[in-house]
Design an enzyme around this catalytic site. Sequence first.
Site, PDB file in Angstrom:
ATOM      1  N   SER A 255       0.833  -1.208   0.000  1.00  0.00           N
ATOM      2  CA  SER A 255       0.000   0.000   0.000  1.00  0.00           C
ATOM      3  C   SER A 255       0.860   1.248   0.000  1.00  0.00           C
ATOM      4  O   SER A 255       0.366   2.345  -0.184  1.00  0.00           O
ATOM      5  CB  SER A 255      -0.904   0.018   1.233  1.00  0.00           C
ATOM      6  OG  SER A 255      -0.116   0.022   2.407  1.00  0.00           O
TER       7      SER A 255
ATOM      8  N   GLU B 132      -7.350  -2.667  -4.983  1.00  0.00           N
ATOM      9  CA  GLU B 132      -6.885  -1.527  -5.779  1.00  0.00           C
ATOM     10  C   GLU B 132      -5.823  -2.031  -6.765  1.00  0.00           C
ATOM     11  O   GLU B 132      -4.803  -2.579  -6.340  1.00  0.00           O
ATOM     12  CB  GLU B 132      -6.263  -0.451  -4.892  1.00  0.00           C
ATOM     13  CG  GLU B 132      -7.273   0.275  -4.015  1.00  0.00           C
ATOM     14  CD  GLU B 132      -6.613   1.302  -3.095  1.00  0.00           C
ATOM     15  OE1 GLU B 132      -7.181   2.391  -2.934  1.00  0.00           O
ATOM     16  OE2 GLU B 132      -5.546   1.001  -2.510  1.00  0.00           O
TER      17      GLU B 132
ATOM     18  N   HIS C 258      -3.579  -4.284  -4.557  1.00  0.00           N
ATOM     19  CA  HIS C 258      -3.632  -4.026  -3.107  1.00  0.00           C
ATOM     20  C   HIS C 258      -4.936  -4.524  -2.493  1.00  0.00           C
ATOM     21  O   HIS C 258      -6.011  -4.000  -2.794  1.00  0.00           O
ATOM     22  CB  HIS C 258      -3.465  -2.508  -2.867  1.00  0.00           C
ATOM     23  CG  HIS C 258      -3.495  -2.123  -1.433  1.00  0.00           C
ATOM     24  ND1 HIS C 258      -4.093  -0.980  -0.962  1.00  0.00           N
ATOM     25  CD2 HIS C 258      -2.995  -2.760  -0.336  1.00  0.00           C
ATOM     26  CE1 HIS C 258      -3.962  -0.916   0.333  1.00  0.00           C
ATOM     27  NE2 HIS C 258      -3.312  -1.979   0.745  1.00  0.00           N
TER      28      HIS C 258
ATOM     29  N   ASN D  60      -6.395   4.246   1.382  1.00  0.00           N
ATOM     30  CA  ASN D  60      -5.662   4.718   2.562  1.00  0.00           C
ATOM     31  C   ASN D  60      -5.698   6.231   2.699  1.00  0.00           C
ATOM     32  O   ASN D  60      -5.557   6.766   3.794  1.00  0.00           O
ATOM     33  CB  ASN D  60      -4.222   4.200   2.553  1.00  0.00           C
ATOM     34  CG  ASN D  60      -4.159   2.747   2.997  1.00  0.00           C
ATOM     35  OD1 ASN D  60      -5.163   2.177   3.414  1.00  0.00           O
ATOM     36  ND2 ASN D  60      -2.999   2.143   2.903  1.00  0.00           N
TER      37      ASN D  60
END
Length: 295
Positions: A126, A159, A147, A198
């Site tokens: 990430s 992702e 991800h 995130n």
Amino acid sequence: MSSPDIEAIERILVVGAGTMGRQIAMSAALAGYTATVQDINADMLAAAGADLGTWAATRVGKGKLDSDAASQALSRLSYTTNLQEAAGSADFVIEAATERLDIKKEIFATLGSYTPAHAVLASNSSTLGSSKVAEASGRAEQVCNMHFFNPALVMKCVEVVRHDLTSDATVAVTLELARRLGKQPVLINHEIPGFVANRLMGAIQREALALADAGAATIEDIDTTARTALGHPMGPFELMDLVGLDVITFIAEATYAETSDPADAPHPRVQALEATGRLGRKSGSGFYDYGQGGH
Ligand code: CAA
């Protein structure tokens, strides 16, 4: 070098047997793929095998997974410390190793040398965009981030992040593989610190910490508000404990290093807990106490 092809993918290699790697491998096995988990630490591999066995037994016990399907999935999983050998038969690799660039570069160099030419090399990272390891692999166009989210057996989002040289075929195969693992992939068009999830999570956490610092409400009430007013499955403090306060600090450090925005820097309250060994659920306490077993 041959082009990646979704129909040619039979064997998936997951590098790293930690919390993420083991559940990603199980997701692949449940979807019918032969999955190998590689880790340099044999104890970690044994722990991963035991953990997935318990997870499968619990789901069978709850009536949520057919016992034949569970044993077939478990039999499609194998574990090894030998990366070169495992790479030799991998059609698709998902790297979920320690978040250190030097280690990842070494792994991608080995993968580039030993995997078949058609194999896509994806990183679950990430914080490290795959452009940083692409060159080491010698096949930059077949490298991207893929991800997953914690817990990977439950969370739907994946992702898929392309870097400047990632080919359209690599993106298409990675998106389709995520779908075949039962996930809902999203495409991130270029590398941006924190990607999308995130960054959203960080914004909520920053605000939650600022509210707690200001004494506006207790962390329990802030969490309750997120759950009952906004419909989040967990409040921001509960989620930080799930992700791990060491991981939260690591993400903040990595983001801050790239953005230089003080708002992205690690929060002192999180760092103070981490310094006393309170890492969240995995250590038995973080913002909250979980007792023995960490749950
Ligand atoms: N591993 C595997 N499965 C798990 C699990 C785990 N650690 N924890 C819970 N589950 C499963 C349970 O077995 C259960 O499955 P069934 O419904 O099929 O029986 C299901 O998840 C729900 O669990 P519970 O009923 O025990 O608890 P819950 O309803 O509160 O759900 C949760 C737990 C799924 C974790 C939920 O609270 C949730 O979605 N929380 C938010 C998680 C999140 O935001 N994750 C992203 C973190 S950020 C990240 O990962 C990115 C990064 O780079 C750090």
